[in-house]
Design a protein around this motif. Structure first.
Motif, short mmCIF file in Angstrom:
data_model
loop_
_atom_site.label_atom_id
_atom_site.label_comp_id
_atom_site.label_asym_id
_atom_site.label_seq_id
_atom_site.Cartn_x
_atom_site.Cartn_y
_atom_site.Cartn_z
N ALA A 151 0.84 -1.20 0.00
CA ALA A 151 0.00 0.00 0.00
C ALA A 151 0.87 1.24 0.00
CB ALA A 151 -0.92 0.02 1.22
N GLY A 152 0.35 2.31 -0.57
CA GLY A 152 1.08 3.57 -0.60
C GLY A 152 0.13 4.74 -0.61
N GLU A 153 0.51 5.79 -1.31
CA GLU A 153 -0.31 6.98 -1.43
C GLU A 153 -0.51 7.30 -2.91
OE1 GLU A 153 0.74 9.98 2.06
OE2 GLU A 153 2.56 9.15 1.15
N ALA A 154 -1.58 8.03 -3.23
CA ALA A 154 -1.84 8.37 -4.63
C ALA A 154 -2.80 9.55 -4.72
CB ALA A 154 -2.43 7.17 -5.37
N PHE A 155 -2.85 10.14 -5.92
CA PHE A 155 -3.79 11.21 -6.23
C PHE A 155 -4.83 10.68 -7.21
CE2 PHE A 155 -0.02 13.56 -4.93
CZ PHE A 155 -0.55 14.63 -4.21
N ALA A 156 -6.00 11.31 -7.20
CA ALA A 156 -7.02 11.02 -8.20
C ALA A 156 -7.60 12.33 -8.71
CB ALA A 156 -8.13 10.15 -7.63
N VAL A 157 -8.03 12.30 -9.97
CA VAL A 157 -8.65 13.46 -10.62
C VAL A 157 -9.88 12.99 -11.38
CG1 VAL A 157 -6.48 14.73 -10.85
CG2 VAL A 157 -7.17 13.15 -12.67
N PHE A 250 2.92 5.92 -4.81
CA PHE A 250 4.27 6.18 -4.28
C PHE A 250 4.28 5.97 -2.77
CE2 PHE A 250 1.83 10.06 -4.62
CZ PHE A 250 2.00 10.70 -3.40
N ALA A 251 5.47 6.05 -2.18
CA ALA A 251 5.65 5.83 -0.74
C ALA A 251 5.04 4.50 -0.31
CB ALA A 251 5.05 6.98 0.07
N THR A 252 5.29 3.46 -1.11
CA THR A 252 4.68 2.16 -0.82
C THR A 252 5.40 1.44 0.32
OG1 THR A 252 6.07 1.09 -2.50
CG2 THR A 252 3.87 1.82 -3.18
N ALA A 253 4.63 0.59 0.99
CA ALA A 253 5.16 -0.21 2.09
C ALA A 253 4.39 -1.53 2.14
CB ALA A 253 5.03 0.53 3.42
N PRO A 254 5.07 -2.63 2.53
CA PRO A 254 4.38 -3.92 2.60
C PRO A 254 3.50 -4.02 3.83
CG PRO A 254 6.65 -4.16 3.34
CD PRO A 254 6.51 -2.74 2.86
N GLN A 255 2.41 -4.78 3.70
CA GLN A 255 1.54 -5.09 4.82
C GLN A 255 1.59 -6.58 5.07
OE1 GLN A 255 -2.28 -3.46 3.72
NE2 GLN A 255 -1.65 -1.37 4.22
N TRP A 290 -12.46 -6.01 -5.16
CA TRP A 290 -12.46 -4.80 -4.36
C TRP A 290 -11.70 -3.65 -5.01
CZ3 TRP A 290 -15.70 -4.33 -0.40
CH2 TRP A 290 -16.24 -5.50 0.14
N GLY A 291 -11.35 -3.80 -6.28
CA GLY A 291 -10.69 -2.72 -7.01
C GLY A 291 -9.29 -2.42 -6.53
N ASN A 292 -8.59 -3.43 -5.96
CA ASN A 292 -7.27 -3.17 -5.40
C ASN A 292 -6.20 -4.14 -5.87
OD1 ASN A 292 -6.48 -1.04 -3.16
ND2 ASN A 292 -8.70 -1.33 -3.06
N GLU A 293 -6.33 -4.60 -7.11
CA GLU A 293 -5.33 -5.54 -7.63
C GLU A 293 -3.95 -4.91 -7.77
OE1 GLU A 293 -8.15 -4.74 -11.21
OE2 GLU A 293 -8.18 -4.49 -9.04
N GLU A 294 -3.86 -3.58 -7.83
CA GLU A 294 -2.55 -2.93 -7.96
C GLU A 294 -1.67 -3.19 -6.75
OE1 GLU A 294 -0.57 1.44 -9.00
OE2 GLU A 294 -2.73 1.15 -9.16
N GLY A 295 -2.28 -3.49 -5.60
CA GLY A 295 -1.50 -3.76 -4.39
C GLY A 295 -1.05 -5.20 -4.24
N ALA A 296 -1.30 -6.02 -5.26
CA ALA A 296 -1.00 -7.45 -5.17
C ALA A 296 0.50 -7.72 -5.08
CB ALA A 296 -1.58 -8.18 -6.37
N VAL A 297 0.84 -8.78 -4.37
CA VAL A 297 2.22 -9.28 -4.32
C VAL A 297 2.23 -10.67 -4.93
CG1 VAL A 297 2.77 -7.94 -2.25
CG2 VAL A 297 1.94 -10.28 -2.00
N THR A 298 3.41 -11.15 -5.30
CA THR A 298 3.52 -12.47 -5.90
C THR A 298 4.09 -13.50 -4.94
OG1 THR A 298 5.70 -11.90 -6.80
CG2 THR A 298 3.78 -11.54 -8.22
N THR A 299 4.67 -13.03 -3.84
CA THR A 299 5.28 -13.93 -2.87
C THR A 299 4.84 -13.56 -1.45
OG1 THR A 299 7.25 -14.15 -4.25
CG2 THR A 299 7.45 -14.85 -1.96
N ALA A 300 4.36 -14.55 -0.73
CA ALA A 300 3.98 -14.36 0.67
C ALA A 300 5.22 -14.51 1.54
CB ALA A 300 2.91 -15.37 1.07
#
Length: 307
Positions: A151-157, A250-255, A290-300
Motif C-alpha cells: 500500500a502507498g499513497e496516490a492522487f485522483a482526478v 508512491f511511498a509504498t510499504a508492505p503489509q 475490491w478494485g485493489n489488484e494494484e496492491g498485489a504481491v507475488t510472494t507471501a
C-alpha cells in the motif's frame, strides 16, 4: 504506523459513498446504492476448496477448535470494515481470511478489535491478526509477519484530468483530503513550499469523511484528491469511470498478516496457504473484486526486510 493514516475512523463509509455518488449521477439508477457492496458480491469465499495437506499441518490446538480466530480493526474500507447491516465484517482482508480458513478446513472467527490491542493478543485471544498492518522493524520484533499486500499513497482526478493537474506541481490547485490524515499534513507542507517559492498556495479542502472528498471531486469542486492508495483504488472502482488515478502509487510499504513468534507451525501453514491462494488465482480475484489488484504481491514472504 498502522498504514499511512494517523486516525482510526472509517476511511470510506460505503453506504454513504454509494448514496452521494448516486446523487451526483444523471442516470437516476435506483440500484446505485448497492455499488458500495459490489465487491462483496463478486467473490464467494465458500467456493474455496479445502487443501488436505495444508489442513493436516494446522497445529492441534487450532485444528481441535475448528476455528481460526482473527483480530481486525474494522474501520478501514475497503480492507476491513462493517458492512451495510451494521454488524458483519467485510472487505478484501476479510475475504482473504475466509479463503485461508476454507483452505485449512476451519471456520473463520473474525473479531473486531481496537487496532493497538491486536498484536498484544496474538497467540492468546487471536490466532492471527489481519488488519492492514504495515510491516516495520518494531512489529517484526514482536510477531511474525507474512507479506500479502503493498500500500502507498496516490492522487485522483476527474476522468481525463480536465483541470490539467500535475502532481509534481500542485501550487494553485484545489485538493481534497480527509481530516486528520498523513496526507493532510503532507499537503500543508507542500503548500508552504509553494508560497515560500513565490507561487500560489494549494487550496486544501479537508472533510471528516473520505466519502465527502470523493463526492466533491466527482462534482467538480476539487481539482484532485489525495489519499492512501487502497482508498484511491476503491473510489475509482465505485464511481463508474468518473475518476482516474493521477500518476503512480508512491511511498509504498508492505503489509503483513501477524502470527505469534512462538508458533512457527501456524506461521508456516498460514504462509503456505497465502502462497497457494496467490498461485491459484484466488487472491487476485479477491483484490480485483475490491478494485485493489494494484496492491498485489507475488510472494507471501515471511518477515521481509524493511527499513
Amino acid at each position: 504506523m498502522r498504514r499511512l493514516r494517523t486516525i482510526s475512523t472509517a476511511l470510506v463509509a460505503t453506504a454513504t459513498l454509494a448514496a452521494v455518488l448516486a446523487g451526483c449521477s444523471d442516470s437516476g439508477d435506483s440500484g446505485s446504492g448497492d455499488k458500495a457492496s459490489a465487491g462483496a458480491a463478486t467473490f464467494d469465499p465458500s467456493s474455496v476448496a479445502k487443501d488436505a495437506t495444508l489442513a493436516a499441518a494446522v497445529p492441534d490446538a487450532v485444528k481441535s477448535a475448528g476455528t481460526l480466530r482473527v483480530g481486525t480493526d474494522t474501520t478501514y474500507a475497503p480492507a476491513e470494515y462493517i458492512g451495510d447491516d451494521g454488524k458483519t465484517p467485510v472487505g478484501y482482508d476479510v475475504d482473504l481470511v475466509k479463503a485461508i480458513a476454507a483452505t485449512l478446513g476451519l471456520k473463520p472467527d473474525i473479531q473486531t478489535s481496537k487496532f493497538d490491542n491486536i498484536i498484544p493478543s496474538i497467540g492468546s485471544r487471536y490466532d492471527i491478526g489481519v488488519s492492514s498492518f504495515t510491516i516495520n522493524p518494531d512489529r517484526a520484533k514482536q510477531v511474525n509477519m507474512i507479506e500479502y499486500f503493498q500500500a502507498g499513497e496516490a492522487f485522483a482526478v476527474q476522468k481525463g484530468n480536465p483541470k490539467s493537474v500535475d502532481q509534481s506541481d500542485l501550487c494553485g490547485k484545489t485538493v481534497g483530503v480527509q481530516t486528520g490524515t498523513v496526507e493532510a499534513d503532507e499537503l500543508a507542507d507542500l503548500s508552504k513550499k509553494c508560497t515560500d517559492g513565490g507561487k500560489d498556495k494549494i487550496d486544501q479542502l479537508s472533510y471528516d469523511s473520505q466519502a465527502d472528498v470523493t463526492t466533491n471531486l466527482v462534482g467538480g469542486k476539487l481539482d484532485a484528491m489525495y489519499a492512501d492508495s487502497p482508498i484511491i483504488a476503491y473510489a475509482l472502482s465505485q464511481t463508474n469511470g468518473q475518476l482516474e488515478q493521477l500518476g503512480d502509487v508512491f511511498a509504498t510499504a508492505p503489509q503483513g498478516i501477524v502470527v505469534s513468534k512462538t508458533d512457527q507451525p501456524l506461521t508456516d501453514v498460514i504462509q503456505k496457504t497465502v502462497q497457494k491462494l496467490i498461485d491459484d488465482g484466488t487472491y487476485g480475484k479477491i483484490l480485483k473484486a475490491w478494485g485493489n489488484e494494484e496492491g498485489a504481491v507475488t510472494t507471501a514472504e515471511l518477515n521481509p526486510s524493511v527499513g
